[in-house]
Design an enzyme around this catalytic site. Sequence first.
Site, PDB file in Angstrom:
ATOM      1  N   LYS A  94       0.595  -1.088   0.236  1.00  0.00           N
ATOM      2  CA  LYS A  94      -0.246  -0.125   0.180  1.00  0.00           C
ATOM      3  C   LYS A  94       0.872   0.992  -0.145  1.00  0.00           C
ATOM      4  CE  LYS A  94      -3.242  -2.129   2.777  1.00  0.00           C
ATOM      5  NZ  LYS A  94      -3.947  -1.876   4.711  1.00  0.00           N
ATOM      6  N   GLY A  95       2.189   1.175   0.589  1.00  0.00           N
ATOM      7  CA  GLY A  95       2.660   2.490   0.805  1.00  0.00           C
ATOM      8  C   GLY A  95       2.919   3.391  -0.502  1.00  0.00           C
TER       9      GLY A  95
ATOM     10  N   GLU B 165       7.706   2.958  -5.713  1.00  0.00           N
ATOM     11  CA  GLU B 165       7.809   2.082  -4.759  1.00  0.00           C
ATOM     12  C   GLU B 165       8.363   3.512  -3.591  1.00  0.00           C
ATOM     13  OE1 GLU B 165       7.278   0.324  -2.477  1.00  0.00           O
ATOM     14  OE2 GLU B 165       9.068  -1.321  -2.596  1.00  0.00           O
ATOM     15  N   ASP B 166       7.714   2.962  -2.293  1.00  0.00           N
ATOM     16  CA  ASP B 166       7.650   4.339  -2.097  1.00  0.00           C
ATOM     17  C   ASP B 166       8.984   4.540  -0.715  1.00  0.00           C
ATOM     18  OD1 ASP B 166       7.171   1.668  -0.213  1.00  0.00           O
ATOM     19  OD2 ASP B 166       5.783   2.581   1.710  1.00  0.00           O
TER      20      ASP B 166
ATOM     21  N   ASP C 238      14.507  -0.879   1.485  1.00  0.00           N
ATOM     22  CA  ASP C 238      15.154  -0.774   2.756  1.00  0.00           C
ATOM     23  C   ASP C 238      16.462  -1.613   2.998  1.00  0.00           C
ATOM     24  OD1 ASP C 238      15.624  -0.508   6.000  1.00  0.00           O
ATOM     25  OD2 ASP C 238      13.560  -2.148   6.365  1.00  0.00           O
TER      26      ASP C 238
ATOM     27  N   PHE D 288      13.023   4.581  11.479  1.00  0.00           N
ATOM     28  CA  PHE D 288      11.952   3.965  10.962  1.00  0.00           C
ATOM     29  C   PHE D 288      11.085   5.226  10.291  1.00  0.00           C
ATOM     30  CE2 PHE D 288       7.831   2.259  10.634  1.00  0.00           C
ATOM     31  CZ  PHE D 288       8.692   1.041   9.192  1.00  0.00           C
ATOM     32  N   VAL D 289      11.106   5.549   8.862  1.00  0.00           N
ATOM     33  CA  VAL D 289       9.704   6.591   8.941  1.00  0.00           C
ATOM     34  C   VAL D 289       8.367   6.388   8.586  1.00  0.00           C
ATOM     35  CG1 VAL D 289      11.495   8.547   8.217  1.00  0.00           C
ATOM     36  CG2 VAL D 289      10.906   6.259   5.987  1.00  0.00           C
TER      37      VAL D 289
HETATM   38  P1  IMP Z   1      12.243  -4.656   1.680  1.00  0.00           P
HETATM   39  O1  IMP Z   1      12.194  -5.363   1.393  1.00  0.00           O
HETATM   40  O2  IMP Z   1      13.241  -4.113   3.095  1.00  0.00           O
HETATM   41  O3  IMP Z   1      12.959  -3.314   0.779  1.00  0.00           O
HETATM   42  O4  IMP Z   1      11.312  -3.194   2.358  1.00  0.00           O
HETATM   43  C1  IMP Z   1      10.121  -2.485   1.628  1.00  0.00           C
HETATM   44  C2  IMP Z   1       9.276  -2.220   2.524  1.00  0.00           C
HETATM   45  O5  IMP Z   1       8.882  -2.439   3.759  1.00  0.00           O
HETATM   46  C3  IMP Z   1       8.819  -1.130   1.861  1.00  0.00           C
HETATM   47  O6  IMP Z   1       8.180  -1.100   0.986  1.00  0.00           O
HETATM   48  C4  IMP Z   1       8.047  -0.135   3.257  1.00  0.00           C
HETATM   49  O7  IMP Z   1       6.298  -0.714   2.631  1.00  0.00           O
HETATM   50  C5  IMP Z   1       8.293  -1.160   4.205  1.00  0.00           C
HETATM   51  N1  IMP Z   1       8.973  -0.406   4.954  1.00  0.00           N
HETATM   52  C6  IMP Z   1      10.512  -0.435   5.263  1.00  0.00           C
HETATM   53  N2  IMP Z   1      10.960   0.669   5.879  1.00  0.00           N
HETATM   54  C7  IMP Z   1       9.895   1.722   6.286  1.00  0.00           C
HETATM   55  C8  IMP Z   1      10.428   2.653   6.709  1.00  0.00           C
HETATM   56  O8  IMP Z   1      11.014   3.396   7.427  1.00  0.00           O
HETATM   57  N3  IMP Z   1       8.938   3.305   7.039  1.00  0.00           N
HETATM   58  C9  IMP Z   1       7.702   2.540   6.446  1.00  0.00           C
HETATM   59  N4  IMP Z   1       7.797   1.290   6.371  1.00  0.00           N
HETATM   60  C10 IMP Z   1       9.667   1.205   5.568  1.00  0.00           C
HETATM   61 MG    MG Z   2       6.062  -0.894   0.262  1.00  0.00          MG
END
Ligand code: IMP
Ligand code: MG
Length: 183
Positions: free
Chosen positions: A51-52, A107-108, A111, A160-161
């Site tokens: 959803k982000g 993508e939002d 991480d 964390f944001v």
């Molecule tokens: P990744 O697979 O670890 O790169 O995760 C990416 C997903 O984790 C993003 O699309 C977000 O939904 C969530 N995410 C990662 N860091 C944050 C944060 O700081 N705040 C909120 N959601 C996050």
């Molecule tokens: Mg996301």
Amino acid sequence: MDKLQTIQEYQRRIKRVVITEEEIKEAIAKAGKTISESYDGRPILLVSILKGAFVFLADLCRAITVPCEVGFMCAQSYYSGTVSTGVVKITMDLDRDISGYHVIIVEDIIDTGRTLNDVVKMLKARNPLSLRVVTLLDKPERRLVDFKADLSLFTIPDYFVIGYGLDCGEIYRNLPYIAEYGE
Ligand code: IMP
Ligand code: MG
């Protein structure tokens, strides 16, 4: 997070604004221009990861001045608060064949990189004309798999944001800015 928290508690956890509405607006206008110039006249499909990324997609698509379509898929990697489970699950897939499109994944935040690494692999296998990734935020310090976006609007340190689509326990997505979250 307790959904029955008081408004004071809700506000207390918004530690500080990290990226203002104005800064987001400026960066998106620039990104929209870059995308419009490089895809001029070609069929674009913007794929938002829910959803982000829904807020970012809504603003980014309005900064693009060439014809484009939008699509949605839901990929989840966070299941409990701020802790990543490391499991990427596609809970809703695209509704069309992407082989005739230049696809841009919107993508939002990147991480660990796991979500996009999996989604990109999956979409590449469907033979789009091309595939690029644009992300609003990037936390390179947290990377666990080697992944780089083609376009990243803001790089942030490891905290964390919330806001502008990003949640903590499903709330705070409606904040118009990006803020640091703290218990
Ligand atoms: P990744 O697979 O670890 O790169 O995760 C990416 C997903 O984790 C993003 O699309 C977000 O939904 C969530 N995410 C990662 N860091 C944050 C944060 O700081 N705040 C909120 N959601 C996050
Ligand atoms: Mg996301």
